[in-house]
Design an enzyme around this catalytic site. Structure first.
Site, PDB file in Angstrom:
ATOM      1  N   CYS A  68       1.154  -1.482   0.004  1.00  0.00           N
ATOM      2  CA  CYS A  68      -0.082  -0.020   0.133  1.00  0.00           C
ATOM      3  C   CYS A  68       0.988   0.960  -0.187  1.00  0.00           C
ATOM      4  O   CYS A  68       1.749   1.446   0.821  1.00  0.00           O
ATOM      5  CB  CYS A  68      -0.803  -0.445   0.969  1.00  0.00           C
ATOM      6  SG  CYS A  68      -1.912   1.569   1.412  1.00  0.00           S
ATOM      7  N   ASP A 115       0.415   3.857   1.454  1.00  0.00           N
ATOM      8  CA  ASP A 115       0.810   4.879   3.065  1.00  0.00           C
ATOM      9  C   ASP A 115       1.960   5.002   3.281  1.00  0.00           C
ATOM     10  O   ASP A 115       2.857   3.645   3.820  1.00  0.00           O
ATOM     11  CB  ASP A 115      -0.129   3.600   3.973  1.00  0.00           C
ATOM     12  CG  ASP A 115      -0.078   4.013   5.953  1.00  0.00           C
ATOM     13  OD1 ASP A 115       0.605   4.082   6.028  1.00  0.00           O
ATOM     14  OD2 ASP A 115      -1.745   3.970   6.005  1.00  0.00           O
ATOM     15  N   ARG A 146       3.213   5.078   6.436  1.00  0.00           N
ATOM     16  CA  ARG A 146       3.044   4.788   7.463  1.00  0.00           C
ATOM     17  C   ARG A 146       4.074   3.192   7.510  1.00  0.00           C
ATOM     18  O   ARG A 146       4.837   2.266   8.237  1.00  0.00           O
ATOM     19  CB  ARG A 146       2.962   4.213   8.693  1.00  0.00           C
ATOM     20  CG  ARG A 146       1.327   5.734   8.930  1.00  0.00           C
ATOM     21  CD  ARG A 146       0.493   5.324  10.066  1.00  0.00           C
ATOM     22  NE  ARG A 146      -0.355   4.936   8.388  1.00  0.00           N
ATOM     23  CZ  ARG A 146      -1.434   4.537   9.577  1.00  0.00           C
ATOM     24  NH1 ARG A 146      -1.892   5.080  10.480  1.00  0.00           N
ATOM     25  NH2 ARG A 146      -2.190   4.350   8.256  1.00  0.00           N
ATOM     26  N   HIS A 178      -2.075  -3.864   5.246  1.00  0.00           N
ATOM     27  CA  HIS A 178      -2.190  -3.905   7.014  1.00  0.00           C
ATOM     28  C   HIS A 178      -3.536  -3.523   7.141  1.00  0.00           C
ATOM     29  O   HIS A 178      -4.558  -2.693   6.385  1.00  0.00           O
ATOM     30  CB  HIS A 178      -0.741  -2.359   6.336  1.00  0.00           C
ATOM     31  CG  HIS A 178      -1.081  -1.153   6.221  1.00  0.00           C
ATOM     32  ND1 HIS A 178      -2.053  -0.317   7.034  1.00  0.00           N
ATOM     33  CD2 HIS A 178      -1.715  -0.614   4.381  1.00  0.00           C
ATOM     34  CE1 HIS A 178      -2.712   0.901   5.840  1.00  0.00           C
ATOM     35  NE2 HIS A 178      -2.343   0.105   4.196  1.00  0.00           N
ATOM     36  N   CYS A 192      -5.886   0.861   7.756  1.00  0.00           N
ATOM     37  CA  CYS A 192      -5.915   1.166   5.765  1.00  0.00           C
ATOM     38  C   CYS A 192      -7.100   1.633   5.176  1.00  0.00           C
ATOM     39  O   CYS A 192      -8.321   1.860   4.416  1.00  0.00           O
ATOM     40  CB  CYS A 192      -5.768  -0.463   5.066  1.00  0.00           C
ATOM     41  SG  CYS A 192      -5.217   0.311   3.197  1.00  0.00           S
TER      42      CYS A 192
HETATM   43 CO    CO Z   1      -3.096   1.507   3.534  1.00  0.00          CO
END
Ligand code: CO
Length: 217
Positions: A50, A52, A54, A106, A109
């Site tokens: 993803c 993302d 993080r 994850h 999400c």
């Molecule tokens: Co995500």
């Protein structure tokens, strides 16, 4: 000089400062570090994850530059018409000959949340629509789960399973399977609350023989 946080207003200058500090550190550790890095790549892993911010898996896995070939998009989807993803996959299998493909979702999400709850009001809604369809297919089962977090986590895991299945439907994987040179495929999910990676232990055997390819095998 230390590596600085990038949250301050001057973060762009900080990036260049951090870069110089890191380069100096690496060169002190190994004078040939960048010469070797520039010589070429032979990563054993392709990571599909993803977008993302993080979860740079390289940090969670403690890998070095040159070890992971990467494709990321919102909610780690394998879209069979996505030329960006397909060229990454082809390059990874045909040229880099990666030994493992990791599809890693994850918990927490935003893409999964948009699929379950909808209405981001933007393009993300269209992009995550296949995951929304997944939810609608299993709605009764998912809605019965005890709370919102359990529903989101379930859908995040289900999404990884479906994306792994999608991977086996690409012509690139099918050709690699036919020739006995397909990488091993793994479906994982990363728990941001603990930092730990969970292996979903997805059995891929049944997807090795796709009905539409039956004649070829
Ligand atoms: Co995500």
């Amino acid at each position: 000089m230390n590596i600085g946080k990038l949250t301050e207003y001057h973060s762009i200058e900080q990036i260049f400062q951090n870069n110089r500090v890191w380069v100096a550190r690496q060169e002190k550790l190994d004078p040939n570090y960048f010469k070797d890095l520039a010589a070429g790549q032979a990563p054993p892993y392709l990571y599909i994850g993803c977008s993302d911010s993080r979860l740079p898996l390289t940090q969670f896995m403690q890998t070095d530059p040159g070890e992971i070939f990467v494709h990321r998009n919102i909610a780690n989807q394998i879209c069979l018409t996505d030329i960006n993803f397909l060229s990454v996959l082809e390059y990874a299998i045909e040229h880099l000959q990666v030994r493992h493909i990791i599809v890693c979702g994850h918990y927490r999400c935003g893409g999964i949340q948009a699929a379950l709850e909808g209405c981001s009001g933007g393009l993300v809604d269209s992009w995550v629509n296949p995951i929304r369809e997944l939810y609608l297919q299993r709605q009764e089962e998912i809605d019965r789960l005890p709370d919102r977090e359990a529903r989101l986590n379930f859908l995040a895991e289900l999404n990884v399973r479906v994306q792994v299945k999608n991977l086996f439907q690409t012509s690139i994987m099918r050709n690699a399977l036919r020739d006995g040179r397909a990488p091993q495929v793994h479906g994982w999910v990363l728990d941001l609350l603990t930092g730990l990676i969970k292996d979903l232990a997805i059995s891929t055997e049944t997807w090795h023989y796709h009905p539409s390819c039956r004649l070829a095998y």
